[in-house]
Design a protein around this motif. Structure first.
Motif, short mmCIF file in Angstrom:
data_model
loop_
_atom_site.label_atom_id
_atom_site.label_comp_id
_atom_site.label_asym_id
_atom_site.label_seq_id
_atom_site.Cartn_x
_atom_site.Cartn_y
_atom_site.Cartn_z
N GLY A 109 0.88 3.69 2.95
CA GLY A 109 2.09 3.56 3.76
C GLY A 109 2.85 4.87 3.85
O GLY A 109 3.29 5.28 4.93
N SER B 222 0.87 -1.18 0.00
CA SER B 222 0.00 0.00 0.00
C SER B 222 0.90 1.23 0.00
O SER B 222 1.10 1.86 1.03
CB SER B 222 -0.87 0.02 1.27
N GLU B 223 1.45 1.55 -1.16
CA GLU B 223 2.45 2.63 -1.19
C GLU B 223 1.85 3.97 -0.79
O GLU B 223 2.44 4.73 -0.03
CB GLU B 223 3.09 2.74 -2.57
N LEU B 224 0.65 4.26 -1.32
CA LEU B 224 0.02 5.55 -0.98
C LEU B 224 -0.28 5.61 0.52
O LEU B 224 0.10 6.56 1.20
CB LEU B 224 -1.28 5.72 -1.79
#
Lengths: 339, 341
Positions: free
Chosen positions: A74, A70-72
């Motif tokens: 995280g 979950s890059e966004l």
């Protein structure tokens, strides 16, 4: 004047670039209880490039946190944690994946202090493995330093040596604002002497890697090593190239570059990001607008990434970014005034 | 049935808020609701007079949600807010004078004139800021809750968001992480039926946004967001759960914004009847009537609270007008921390 890394008289140890970054993180985790590491598979897996390695065993899962993919989200959690008292070091598995988190990096982290009139701070570090040469093709090989360098509120650095990788990471953690560190994947295994213990390498200072009289080559990350290789070849023909490691894209070290171009009268910019609208354009414009302009004996040249995504085929991949022979050829053209 | 049971039953029949909060706290809550309503009207009027530029998103009609949500919070507890965030800011404890000053672009504003309506914040009272990006505050709230947990503090974070944000990826990523890590955060959806012009029915695959909670293994509750007591009761449960280390909750307050989305809204997507039916459910009038019914105040003292709020707003506007503008030479101030030489 040589803007060397501020290394006190201490013992050094041979380390790889990846080990130097891990050493910096271990020192930070030991020194400051508010430091946490976050990222995908940075725990027992040790990170996609084995940079975090065994840190989870030493510091536990509360401080070395695996995040979901979950890059966004995280990145946003890191922003919120930084706003409220932690100092996160957030690892993107590949810098390409930061595209998923642009909202939190560009709209939130970079602007929070300003939007809130100085009443808030976001002291965090985004680590981003970057660059081509691994055969991973278009979505795992990009160089985004110009993207992030365009955003006021961010600081953007690109260490080219193990010692700087450690010193710049520790400097980034000391910085009260968000810092992006591009780590070049081809450098992770590079070994060199690294000072032991705590030290910082100042953000915003370039480093003269090889002094010279005839042409200034400003390079960043892996390109520094290719430029040094080219400089050795040029030296055999009596061409004395000065190689500057840019180290920091934002802020950029005007003084070191302008002084060098005044001395040599020739400028070659070498960077891996796409050539158009890249870091070299900024450096070129900076020289054109400065007192160094009157000292130029030749037009400025830029060598950058091809106007294409990074291709898979190894020969195509090499052709898509500057290599040492191209740097050497461009420097010769400048010195012979064949541009 | 024993006598004792009867007494308890009668007590239980009182609305939660009347049972749970002191009369002083309830009167202060009503005053804050008036303050929000009058602040929004004052901001709208100042905009019309050209004293405020840009745009703004008014929360008139949503006052119960803001104030009841923040009832049990202290300054140590955090909130993240939205583009429709003036009410949250006041509910969390900000002064209207410094808020007006911010909207007027003045140096005395909460953000020294750099943020305006969409970034209004008051870090000292725990408001980490409104946000111009729909869903922007959701992961940030999770991060604030992570800090509390890591540093062993018992403060909670309230994450306000609108119905429009529930279809952003950030919403889903944030709820998932909050649940996986059992963080002390409460996601408070102010469902006012429209994300700008697009109705919840046209945008969202679930009937109620609280239904999304099931997917992230947390309690989800939908309440009448114009009923102060109902909101306060749901928040009481969620905050207790968070402080006990049991993890996040999702509370959905069904409410309605009386005004358009922003200053450009021509109101082509909803009917006059619909707007009027919601105005008839005015959260302030309902709360005031409840407090009078339960003897917390009378009509006269309620009006006195309203007048006190009017005075605060009038004074706030005068403070903003009289305040100095930022120096134009300081455009880049606050981009980075100032480093002492």
């Amino acid at each position: 004047m040589n803007a060397q890394t501020a290394i006190p008289e201490v013992k050094t140890r041979e380390m790889s670039y990846a080990e130097a970054i891990r050493d910096a993180m271990a020192i930070a985790l030991e020194r400051d209880p508010t430091v946490i590491l976050m990222g995908e598979d940075i725990g027992v897996y040790g990170g996609a490039f084995q940079v975090t390695g065994d840190l989870v065993e030493r510091f536990g899962t509360d401080r070395v946190m695996d995040t979901p993919i979950s890059e966004l989200g995280g990145a946003g959690v890191a922003v919120g944690a930084a706003l409220t008292g932690l100092k996160p070091i957030f690892e993107f598995q590949f810098s390409d994946f930061a595209a998923l988190a642009m909202e939190q990096i560009v709209n939130q982290a970079a602007k929070m202090r300003y939007m809130l009139g100085g009443e808030a701070a976001v002291p965090l570090v985004f680590r981003m493995p970057a660059g081509s040469g691994t055969g991973a093709a278009a979505q795992h090989s990009q160089s985004f330093e110009a993207w992030f360098g365009h955003v006021p509120g961010l600081k953007v650095v690109q260490p080219s040596t193990p010692a700087d990788a450690k010193g710049l990471l520790l400097a980034a953690l000391e910085d009260p604002d968000p810092v992006i560190i591009f780590e070049h994947k081809l450098l992770y295994k590079m070994k060199a002497q690294v000072p032991e213990g705590y030290y910082t390498t100042p953000i915003g200072k370039a480093q003269i890697m090889r002094p010279g009289r005839d042409v200034t080559i400003v390079a960043s990350a892996i390109m520094v090593h290719r430029a040094l290789e080219a400089a050795e070849k040029l030296a055999k023909d009596g061409i004395d190239a000065e190689v500057i490691d840019l180290r920091s894209v934002r802020p950029i070290d005007r003084d070191t570059i302008i002084a060098s171009v005044r001395k040599t009268g020739r400028l070659l910019c070498v960077y891996e990001g796409v050539r158009t609208l890249g870091v070299g354009a900024e450096i070129s414009a900076m020289i054109a607008e400065s007192e160094a302009f009157d000292y130029l004996d030749a037009p400025i040249l830029r060598l950058g990434g091809a106007e294409a995504p990074i291709p898979y085929n190894p020969d195509l991949e090499r052709a898509a970014v500057p290599q040492a022979p191209a740097i050497e050829a461009a420097a010769r053209q400048l010195v012979r005034r064949e541009v | 049935m024993t006598m004792k049971d009867k007494v308890e039953t009668a007590q239980d029949n009182l609305p939660f808020a009347i049972r749970h909060f002191s009369p002083d706290a309830l009167r202060a809550a009503l005053k804050k609701m008036y303050l929000i309503r009058l602040f929004e009207e004052g901001a709208e009027d100042s905009y019309t007079r050209g004293l405020i530029h840009g745009t703004m998103h008014l929360s008139i009609g949503q006052e119960a949600s803001a104030v009841a949500t923040c009832m049990e919070l202290t300054d140590a507890d955090k909130i993240t807010s939205t583009h429709r965030g003036h009410g949250h800011c006041i509910a969390k404890g900000a002064e209207v004078g410094r808020m007006f000053a911010e909207f007027f672009g003045k140096e005395t504003g909460y953000c020294h004139g750099r943020g305006g309506s969409m970034h209004i914040a008051d870090v000292k009272t725990g408001n980490l800021g409104a946000n111009g990006i729909v869903g922007g505050g959701l992961p940030i709230a999770v991060g604030a809750a992570l800090t509390a947990k890591r540093l062993g503090r018992d403060d909670v974070t309230i994450c306000f968001f609108g119905d429009g944000a529930n279809n952003e990826g950030a919403f889903h990523e944030a709820l998932n992480m909050a649940s996986v890590w059992k963080l002390p955060v409460i996601f408070v959806c102010e469902n006012n039926k429209y994300g700008m012009s697009t109705s919840i029915e046209r945008s969202t695959a679930v009937r109620y946004i609280a239904d999304r909670a099931v997917a992230y293994s947390m309690p989800g509750e939908t309440v009448d967001g114009n009923d102060f007591s109902a909101v306060a009761e749901a928040m009481h449960r969620a905050i207790a759960r968070a402080r006990a280390g049991e993890g996040p909750s999702l509370v959905e307050n069904l409410t309605y914004r009386w005004r358009g989305h922003s200053k450009s809204d021509r109101n082509r997507y909803r009917t006059k009847d619909e707007i009027e039916s919601w105005m008839a459910r005015d959260p302030i009038a309902r709360f005031r009537a409840d407090l009078i019914t339960h003897g917390i105040l009378n009509d006269e003292s309620a009006t006195a609270l309203q007048q006190a709020a009017e005075a605060d707003v009038a004074q706030g506007i005068e403070f903003a007008k009289a305040s100095p503008a930022p120096q134009i030479t300081e455009v880049t101030k606050f981009v980075h921390a100032e480093v002492s030489a």
